[in-house]
Design a protein around this motif. Structure first.
Motif, mmCIF file in Angstrom:
data_model
loop_
_atom_site.group_PDB
_atom_site.id
_atom_site.type_symbol
_atom_site.label_atom_id
_atom_site.label_comp_id
_atom_site.label_asym_id
_atom_site.label_seq_id
_atom_site.Cartn_x
_atom_site.Cartn_y
_atom_site.Cartn_z
ATOM 1 N N TYR A 187 0.812 -1.218 0.000
ATOM 2 C CA TYR A 187 0.000 0.000 0.000
ATOM 3 C C TYR A 187 0.847 1.270 0.000
ATOM 4 C CZ TYR A 187 -4.375 2.574 0.664
ATOM 5 O OH TYR A 187 -5.474 3.390 0.492
ATOM 6 N N SER A 188 2.043 1.220 0.583
ATOM 7 C CA SER A 188 2.896 2.414 0.575
ATOM 8 C C SER A 188 3.369 2.747 -0.828
ATOM 9 C CB SER A 188 4.098 2.226 1.500
ATOM 10 O OG SER A 188 4.888 1.124 1.080
ATOM 11 N N CYS A 189 3.236 1.781 -1.743
ATOM 12 C CA CYS A 189 3.516 2.029 -3.157
ATOM 13 C C CYS A 189 2.228 2.272 -3.933
ATOM 14 C CB CYS A 189 4.265 0.844 -3.760
ATOM 15 S SG CYS A 189 4.605 1.009 -5.533
ATOM 16 N N SER A 190 1.226 1.413 -3.719
ATOM 17 C CA SER A 190 0.032 1.447 -4.568
ATOM 18 C C SER A 190 -0.801 2.706 -4.374
ATOM 19 C CB SER A 190 -0.835 0.208 -4.316
ATOM 20 O OG SER A 190 -1.215 0.101 -2.950
ATOM 21 N N PHE A 191 -0.894 3.207 -3.143
ATOM 22 C CA PHE A 191 -1.703 4.407 -2.926
ATOM 23 C C PHE A 191 -1.056 5.656 -3.539
ATOM 24 C CE2 PHE A 191 -3.233 7.744 0.290
ATOM 25 C CZ PHE A 191 -4.351 8.053 -0.471
ATOM 26 N N PRO A 192 0.213 5.951 -3.250
ATOM 27 C CA PRO A 192 0.834 7.097 -3.937
ATOM 28 C C PRO A 192 0.859 6.937 -5.456
ATOM 29 C CG PRO A 192 2.153 6.434 -2.044
ATOM 30 C CD PRO A 192 1.119 5.370 -2.236
ATOM 31 N N ALA A 193 1.034 5.703 -5.930
ATOM 32 C CA ALA A 193 1.044 5.483 -7.385
ATOM 33 C C ALA A 193 -0.316 5.798 -7.996
ATOM 34 C CB ALA A 193 1.450 4.048 -7.701
ATOM 35 N N MET A 194 -1.406 5.444 -7.299
ATOM 36 C CA MET A 194 -2.742 5.770 -7.789
ATOM 37 C C MET A 194 -2.931 7.280 -7.870
ATOM 38 S SD MET A 194 -6.519 5.261 -6.156
ATOM 39 C CE MET A 194 -6.390 6.917 -5.449
ATOM 40 N N ILE A 195 -2.486 8.002 -6.833
ATOM 41 C CA ILE A 195 -2.615 9.460 -6.839
ATOM 42 C C ILE A 195 -1.872 10.055 -8.024
ATOM 43 C CG2 ILE A 195 -2.071 11.582 -5.584
ATOM 44 C CD1 ILE A 195 -2.365 9.989 -2.978
ATOM 45 N N ASP A 196 -0.632 9.631 -8.215
ATOM 46 C CA ASP A 196 0.162 10.144 -9.342
ATOM 47 C C ASP A 196 -0.535 9.877 -10.673
ATOM 48 O OD1 ASP A 196 2.102 10.934 -7.563
ATOM 49 O OD2 ASP A 196 3.470 9.276 -7.984
ATOM 50 N N ASP A 197 -1.071 8.670 -10.813
ATOM 51 C CA ASP A 197 -1.686 8.287 -12.077
ATOM 52 C C ASP A 197 -2.989 9.040 -12.322
ATOM 53 O OD1 ASP A 197 -1.601 6.297 -14.386
ATOM 54 O OD2 ASP A 197 -3.594 5.920 -13.557
ATOM 55 N N TRP A 198 -3.809 9.215 -11.278
ATOM 56 C CA TRP A 198 -5.027 10.011 -11.432
ATOM 57 C C TRP A 198 -4.667 11.426 -11.887
ATOM 58 C CZ3 TRP A 198 -9.577 9.507 -7.485
ATOM 59 C CH2 TRP A 198 -10.056 8.187 -7.487
ATOM 60 N N ARG A 199 -3.655 12.011 -11.281
ATOM 61 C CA ARG A 199 -3.267 13.375 -11.649
ATOM 62 C C ARG A 199 -2.877 13.452 -13.121
ATOM 63 N NH1 ARG A 199 0.272 14.640 -6.164
ATOM 64 N NH2 ARG A 199 -1.357 15.791 -5.037
ATOM 65 N N LEU A 200 -2.071 12.517 -13.545
ATOM 66 C CA LEU A 200 -1.633 12.505 -14.936
ATOM 67 C C LEU A 200 -2.813 12.300 -15.877
ATOM 68 C CD1 LEU A 200 0.853 12.544 -16.845
ATOM 69 C CD2 LEU A 200 0.909 10.046 -16.615
ATOM 70 N N ALA A 201 -3.697 11.354 -15.518
ATOM 71 C CA ALA A 201 -4.826 11.024 -16.387
ATOM 72 C C ALA A 201 -5.836 12.164 -16.472
ATOM 73 C CB ALA A 201 -5.505 9.749 -15.888
ATOM 74 N N PHE A 202 -6.161 12.802 -15.360
ATOM 75 C CA PHE A 202 -7.099 13.928 -15.389
ATOM 76 C C PHE A 202 -6.498 15.120 -16.132
ATOM 77 C CE2 PHE A 202 -9.592 11.698 -12.194
ATOM 78 C CZ PHE A 202 -10.882 12.151 -12.434
ATOM 79 N N HIS A 203 -5.198 15.314 -15.981
ATOM 80 C CA HIS A 203 -4.532 16.408 -16.693
ATOM 81 C C HIS A 203 -4.624 16.199 -18.204
ATOM 82 C CE1 HIS A 203 -1.635 19.623 -17.336
ATOM 83 N NE2 HIS A 203 -0.910 18.805 -18.082
ATOM 84 N N HIS A 204 -4.298 15.002 -18.647
ATOM 85 C CA HIS A 204 -4.348 14.714 -20.081
ATOM 86 C C HIS A 204 -5.784 14.677 -20.594
ATOM 87 C CE1 HIS A 204 -0.081 12.745 -20.139
ATOM 88 N NE2 HIS A 204 -0.044 14.064 -20.123
ATOM 89 N N GLY A 205 -6.677 14.066 -19.815
ATOM 90 C CA GLY A 205 -8.067 13.938 -20.250
ATOM 91 C C GLY A 205 -8.765 15.269 -20.430
#
Length: 498
Positions: A265-283
């Motif tokens: 979880y110390s990897c998966s949760f921050p990774a989800m946040i990073d990915d949401w940010r990137l995806a919403f920015h591009h979308g």
């Protein structure tokens, strides 16, 4: 077969629109909030192939017109920035067809995600009747709820809308209490419209909300008992929203991961946040910030007297093992500590505490400081900057003034022989508070056996560490509880020098 039929239905709608004409995508509707300036709102929908769409925005400011063509059944417009306010009417027209939105406001749009503690409805919390009675006083907060659906592939649009955009008090009773209260408290400060989009599902781990890209960052894409469930809610309940311009997100999840890929979880949760940010920015075509503010609730409590490390470990992992946010791994984030808000008599189970007011208020403090840059807003509880071993004592120095009450067992020390490190099988012994200063707490270390010495210190490292608002360390104001921490000898953990 059902998935194929649904895909065909969505394809037909995208090609021909509603009744052969224009329509907006599922999450645009009357009474909605679009993101205000300086960002630009994005609107999109369906129409006849090749049609020329004219989008008109009319309201308090001058009439504005934008143009778009329908390509592959879809049209899309990025508006010029619009200042907070309204109401506006939005009309899309092409050939002999029109689609319209009325009573549209411009403000800040916040996405609210997670599992059942985010889902818990306003009608089920403490003082629910009072909350519902005053909801009508907040007509400039608008709420929307995504329908609960799964998909094995990324959807372009929502499969289902659970609650359409609504003006309070309509549908507030069935809406997320944390999301609603966060918006209500925030709107009182900001004094302009707030749009709240709820997308959550009880009992779900972070993996179902994460894209395959995010899961790959943590080697989770092909592991676990049910890898086929990975990303199914990302696909159906988050991916369709990416075109929407948002201000930020709040999140309440983690309980399911106490028993599922806890160590990741110390990897998966921050990774989800990073990915949401990137995806919403591009979308959104770059309109949603690449670093949009992300707030979350650190887990509350579940089983009183439990000796399981599941909840303490996830609380720690929620901060990427720093103990506090924002930090270098989780920038532009804020956290509401909730381990001091247990509810032993909750009719919805002790895992669902009913005090969501304090949870939302603490989140709001973080949003005001991190998302809006408000100076002078305290939003973090006390956290150690230094831990010093003295003769038969341990001095804990915090990063701010503290309010301390007596405790015999919320602090614990790890005792090991010689210079052996504190390991998974090492014993932790209660370390009573002996004295306190303006920014310090003095603990006894004279509890280790004669042949052993202190090799670690931890605070509130239990599922249910204290009773309601009765943990031993708070900010000087008594508003913000100290988050849990763990520190071991020869380690530098968070702000601590051990």
């Amino acid at each position: 077969m059902a998935t194929s039929l649904r895909a065909l239905f969505i394809l037909l709608l995208s090609l021909y629109g509603s009744e052969g004409g224009l329509r907006f995508a599922s999450y645009y509707g009357d009474h909605m909030v679009l993101q205000k300036a300086p960002e630009s709102a994005v609107l999109w929908g369906y129409g006849p192939e090749g049609a020329h769409v004219t989008l008109t925005l009319s309201g308090p400011s001058q009439r504005r017109t934008s143009l778009a063509d329908v390509t592959n059944g879809i049209w899309r417009v990025t508006l010029d920035p619009v200042e907070a306010g309204g109401p506006y009417n939005v009309t899309a027209a092409a050939q002999d067809s029109t689609a319209a939105l009325t009573d549209v406001l411009f403000g800040d749009v916040w996405l609210c995600g997670g599992q059942s503690n985010m889902w818990l409805q306003t009608s089920k919390i403490f003082n629910a009747s009072d909350e519902l009675r005053i909801a009508e006083k907040y007509p400039h907060i608008r709420i929307f709820m995504v329908g609960l659906n799964q998909s094995k592939t990324e959807e372009t649009d929502l499969i289902q809308v659970e609650l359409p955009w609504s003006v309070p008090p309509t549908n507030v009773a069935d809406f997320s209490a944390v999301c609603w209260l966060f918006g209500r408290y925030l709107q009182k400060t900001l004094q302009y419209p707030i749009g709240l989009v709820e997308s959550c599902w009880g009992g779900t781990p972070v993996e179902v909300w994460s894209s395959p890209r995010a899961l790959q960052q943590c080697d989770l894409q092909q592991v676990g008992s049910s890898p086929e469930k990975n990303s199914v809610l990302w696909n159906a309940m988050i991916h369709p929203l990416l075109n929407m311009t948002v201000k930020g997100a709040i999140w309440y999840q983690g309980e399911a991961n106490t028993v599922y890929h806890q160590e990741k979880y110390s990897c998966s949760f921050p990774a989800m946040i990073d990915d949401w940010r990137l995806a919403f920015h591009h979308g959104s075509g770059g309109q949603t910030s690449l670093h949009f503010p992300f707030g979350f609730v650190q887990l509350s409590t579940y089983r009183k007297g439990s000796k399981s490390d599941g909840f303490p470990n996830i609380r720690w992992h929620q901060t990427a093992d720093y103990g506090f946010v924002p930090n270098s791994r989780m920038q532009n984030t804020f956290m509401a500590v909730a381990l001091d808000l247990p509810d032993e008599t909750s009719p919805y189970g002790t895992i669902h505490p009913r005090d969501k007011q304090d949870v939302a208020y603490r989140l709001t403090l973080g949003a005001r400081a991190v998302a809006y840059g408000e100076v002078g807003v305290s939003f973090q509880g006390p956290f150690p900057t230094q831990i010093t071993l003295l003769s038969k004592m341990i001095n804990v120095t915090y990063d701010q003034k503290v309010r301390v009450t007596p405790s015999k067992d919320v602090f614990e020390i790890c005792c090991t022989e010689g210079h052996a490190p504190c390991g998974p099988e090492s014993a932790w012994v209660s370390a009573p508070i002996m004295q306190q200063g303006p920014t310090t707490v003095l603990l006894t270390s004279d509890v280790c056996p004669p042949a052993e010495e202190v090799s670690g210190l931890r605070y509130a490292w239990r599922d249910w560490p204290c009773d309601f608002k009765a943990c031993p360390v708070y900010s000087a104001s008594g508003v913000l509880p100290a988050p849990p921490f763990i520190a071991k000898r020869s380690q530098s953990v968070g702000k601590q020098e051990v």
